[in-house]
Structure formats: C-alpha cells, structure tokens
Scaffold this active site. Sequence first.
Site, PDB file in Angstrom:
ATOM      1  N   TYR A  23      -1.018   3.716  -1.701  1.00 57.29           N
ATOM      2  CA  TYR A  23      -0.375   4.726  -0.845  1.00 57.29           C
ATOM      3  C   TYR A  23      -1.037   4.783   0.526  1.00 57.29           C
ATOM      4  O   TYR A  23      -0.370   4.646   1.547  1.00 57.29           O
ATOM      5  CB  TYR A  23      -0.482   6.116  -1.502  1.00 57.29           C
ATOM      6  CG  TYR A  23       0.786   6.595  -2.166  1.00 57.29           C
ATOM      7  CD1 TYR A  23       0.981   7.941  -2.426  1.00 57.29           C
ATOM      8  CD2 TYR A  23       1.780   5.711  -2.550  1.00 57.29           C
ATOM      9  CE1 TYR A  23       2.113   8.392  -3.061  1.00 57.29           C
ATOM     10  CE2 TYR A  23       2.915   6.147  -3.192  1.00 57.29           C
ATOM     11  CZ  TYR A  23       3.080   7.492  -3.448  1.00 57.29           C
ATOM     12  OH  TYR A  23       4.194   7.949  -4.080  1.00 57.29           O
ATOM     13  N   GLU A  31       2.595   1.520   7.678  1.00 58.81           N
ATOM     14  CA  GLU A  31       3.860   2.006   8.226  1.00 58.81           C
ATOM     15  C   GLU A  31       3.624   2.754   9.533  1.00 58.81           C
ATOM     16  O   GLU A  31       4.291   2.523  10.535  1.00 58.81           O
ATOM     17  CB  GLU A  31       4.562   2.920   7.215  1.00 58.81           C
ATOM     18  CG  GLU A  31       5.100   2.174   5.994  1.00 58.81           C
ATOM     19  CD  GLU A  31       5.631   3.116   4.917  1.00 58.81           C
ATOM     20  OE1 GLU A  31       6.254   4.136   5.259  1.00 58.81           O
ATOM     21  OE2 GLU A  31       5.429   2.815   3.720  1.00 58.81           O
TER      22      GLU A  31
END
Lengths: 291, 240
Positions: free
Chosen positions: B160, B167
């Site tokens: 994560y 991102e």
Amino acid sequence: ARWFSDSEAVVSTQSTGDLKKMHIKEKPYLYPTRMTYKVSLKEKALPEETKIGDLDTFCDGSVLYFKDLGPQIGWSTVFFAEYIGPIFAYLTFYLARGYIYGATTPTTTIQNIACAMYVGHYVKRVLETMFIHRFSKATMPIGNLFKNCTYYWGFSSFISYFINHPLYTPPGCNLCVYLGLGTYLFGELGNFSCHIAFMNMRPAGSRTRVIPMPDSNPFTLLFHLVSCPNYTYEVLSWIGFAIFTSTFYAALFAIVGGGQMLQWALGKHRNYKKEFEKYPRGRKAMIPFIL
Amino acid sequence: AVVSTQSTGKQINLSKLQGMLSKVYLLLYNCCLACGWSIVLYQAVLELSTAQNPTYVYERCKVALKISQTLALLEILHAAIGLVRSSPMTTFIQVQSRLVVLWLVLDPVSEVHGYSNVPMMIIAWCIAEIVRYWYYALSLVDKVPYLLTWCRYSFFTFLYPIGVSGELLTIYSILPIITATGLFSLSLPNKWNVSFNYPIFLMLYMAGYVPYLPKLYMHMLKQRSKMLGKAAADGEKKAN
C-alpha cells in the site's frame, strides 16, 4: 435506551407529550422534537400525542423505548439558510464584477435576464417558505443543514461565476434564448401553482395527508399524471435556465437537482401508495408515463 | 402431484445451475486477470534486468497493463449485481483511482515514463493484484493455501505505501508538464461557459488520498487479524 421514570408514575390517561415533559425535567438538554418513543425496538416510533392507555400491550411494569434523534433544526430555518446562499452568491458575482473579474464592460441583456431568473427563483422560494408551505415534520437532523448549504452555496458560486464572467458566451441560436426563457417561466408558474394546491390540500396547523388532486388552475392538471408535479415543473425551470444561459454548471445543476428530486418523488410516491388504498394507478412519481 | 414435483425439481436445478455458472465465470475472470498481471510483472522485471535504466518498463508492459487494469471495471459490475460480496462504492473508488493514474496521468504524458517511481508503482500493483486474484480464484473452490492467505493479508503492509507513493509521485511529476502544455484543461471563452484547470484538479485529487490511506490501512489490519486467526484455526482443525 430504556428510561424508567424515577420521580413520577405514568398514568394511562397521559400521552407521549406528557411523558416528554417528565423526561425533559430529568434531562434538560432534551426537547420534544428530538424525542421519540417506541413500544418495541422493531416497530416505528409512536405518533405524536399517543395516549398511554391506548397502547394495547401496556400494563404495570411495561417498558417504553426512547430514541434521541439528535440535535434538530426547523425546516423553515434550513430553507432560509439554503436560499440565502444562492441569492447572496449570484448578486455578489453580478454586482461586484469589477472587483472579482476586473471587468470593465457592462453586463449583456442575457446576463441581466439570467440574474433576474436565478435570484427571482430563490426569492420566490423564500416567500413560499414564509407564506405557503405547510410542513408535515417540524424539524430535521442538524447535519442536513451543512450538507444542503454546501450544495446550494457551492453550485451557486460556480454557476454565477461563469455566467457573470466578462468572457461569457451567450447561446448561439436565438431559438435557444426564447425556448430557455419560456421553459423557465412555464416551470416557475407550474411549480408555484402546485405549491398553492398543496397548501389548500392541508388545513392550516395540521399535518394531514390527502391524495393530491388538481384544482381550478390548469397547471395543476399534471397531478393526474404524477405524484410530485412541483418537482417536474422545477426540473423544467432549471433545464430552461441551462438552455437560456448555455452554461455547463447550470446544466449539471439541473441534472443533479433533477436526480435528487426524482429520488424524493419516488419516496413520496411509494408513501402515497402505501397510505392510500385507492391511490390512482396510472400516476408516476415525477416523469409522466415513465417514472 | 407428479407434475408439481417435476416443476419444483426444475426450479431447484435452475438456481443451482445459475450458482454454478456464476462460479465458473468468476473462476475464469480471476484466473485470467491473475495471468494478465503476471505477464505485466514478467515484462516489467525483464525490462529492468536487461536495460540500464527504467525508461522502457512502461512501454514494454503497457498493453498488458492497460488490458488487465481496465478489465477491473467488471468488478464494479459484479458488486453492483450482487455476484460478489463487496460494496460497489468501495470497488468503484479503488478501480477508478488506478484508472485515473493509468489513463489520465501516466499514459498521456510520455515524458515521465522513465522516472523511477513508475516501475516501482507498476510492480507494486502487479504483486498486489496477482496475490488478490489467485486468492479469489482459489477461494471459489475452497482450496486457498495458508501461505496465500498470509500473503494476501500481509503484503499490503508494504505494498500500500509503495503503491500509493508511486501513484502520488507520478501525479506530482506530471504537474509542471501539463501546466505548460495545457493537457485536458479548458479555458474561457467557450460555448459552454466552463473552464477546467487540470493541474488544480489533480492537486485536489492528491489531497483526496490523505483521508483514505489510513482508513483503508486500518481496515486491512483488522481484516488481517481476523482472517489470519481464522485461517490458522481452520488449518489446525484440518490437521486434527
């Protein structure tokens, strides 16, 4: 939560209203509109002014369940707070153009009429809230106030920013201008007619519900086709406004507002059908013949 | 009497058939996607190991990546029609965030394809998805090895943060470029009297990540203690 009265015994001739008064004496932060009682956790809240003696299964030692609905705010209060935003936002962008955009040219006719349309719609709403609407519930949860105001104030800012901009482009065709304005006026008159009709269906001070029927005003004939013609007319108003101004955010507002009104209409339509056995079959919720 | 038992028999078989078809479809779906993401991972690792710099990782795996990630849209449909037990809204949020980064941020701006955060992000996505889809596929036939459950509920702890960092860095990296080129931005005057500032939109979008990551992470941690505890207990039961 369970509540046992420490101080006074409840007598069968008393009502939920009396219970509330006793309850408030022990818990002063409460007030009647946020309080409801239930006979069991699975059933709906008892209606206003139910007499304890009328409850079938009640006897000595029976338990009544209490629910705190949380801080409440009056419907009228919410409506005024909601509608002040659009009026204030639009007039600000319209009148303070020099400061906001550094605009040097005056507004065009379309921009002037658009201002009258937009502000006029909300002034109408304020007047209706003051003199016409009769609410079936006195209050709503206070969280709704922030959510609704964000929606109205937010959209109004976007819409009025672009329409009053010095680089505003009016619609390309004259037909759109007249069609838009005409649809808006038709919608406003229709919506107002429905509000008057609703007012007359409910005697002053009461909370009764009846099957809506048209009155002498031809705009109200739409009641034959839909349960909530007031919403139908309002969506038409906003579509008219979007066509007249040829503005993306106005069109988006018509779509989002229309969607929300459709949801409300579906709920009200469902309630009507549940409450009235003889509810007219052919009627739809908001869109004639369709939904 | 014979007719009625025959017709109810047919009804029972119909719903059983539907159940079986759903299972077969989902099994196929999950296996295909696990394979698709494996291809992406293979191509990415191959490019990294043979080339000197990360410039061509995206170019090499972009076809398989686009297909695999875009097919995930089906998962929103699955949730919406009740084929799977997830919430359509949660699925939508997860899928759209990947698609935004892939199609609206990474793909249109070739200048950033060589930045090191890109292969990092892609590989994190690959590992997460491969584990996830194999887990779903084997769950359908009740044959999930404990190791796979362990991976599914432990890898996220580093995947994560790595994926989200990748991102966010990718989005951040295109900001100066799109400000100069005006990509996807719209300015006045125009027929619809609307303007859209893509850089500002992306900045708000990045801010939107902030509340989500801790919430999702905590949720996965809770799931981890629940599922690993259960899987260990199941394993013991089977042994006994």
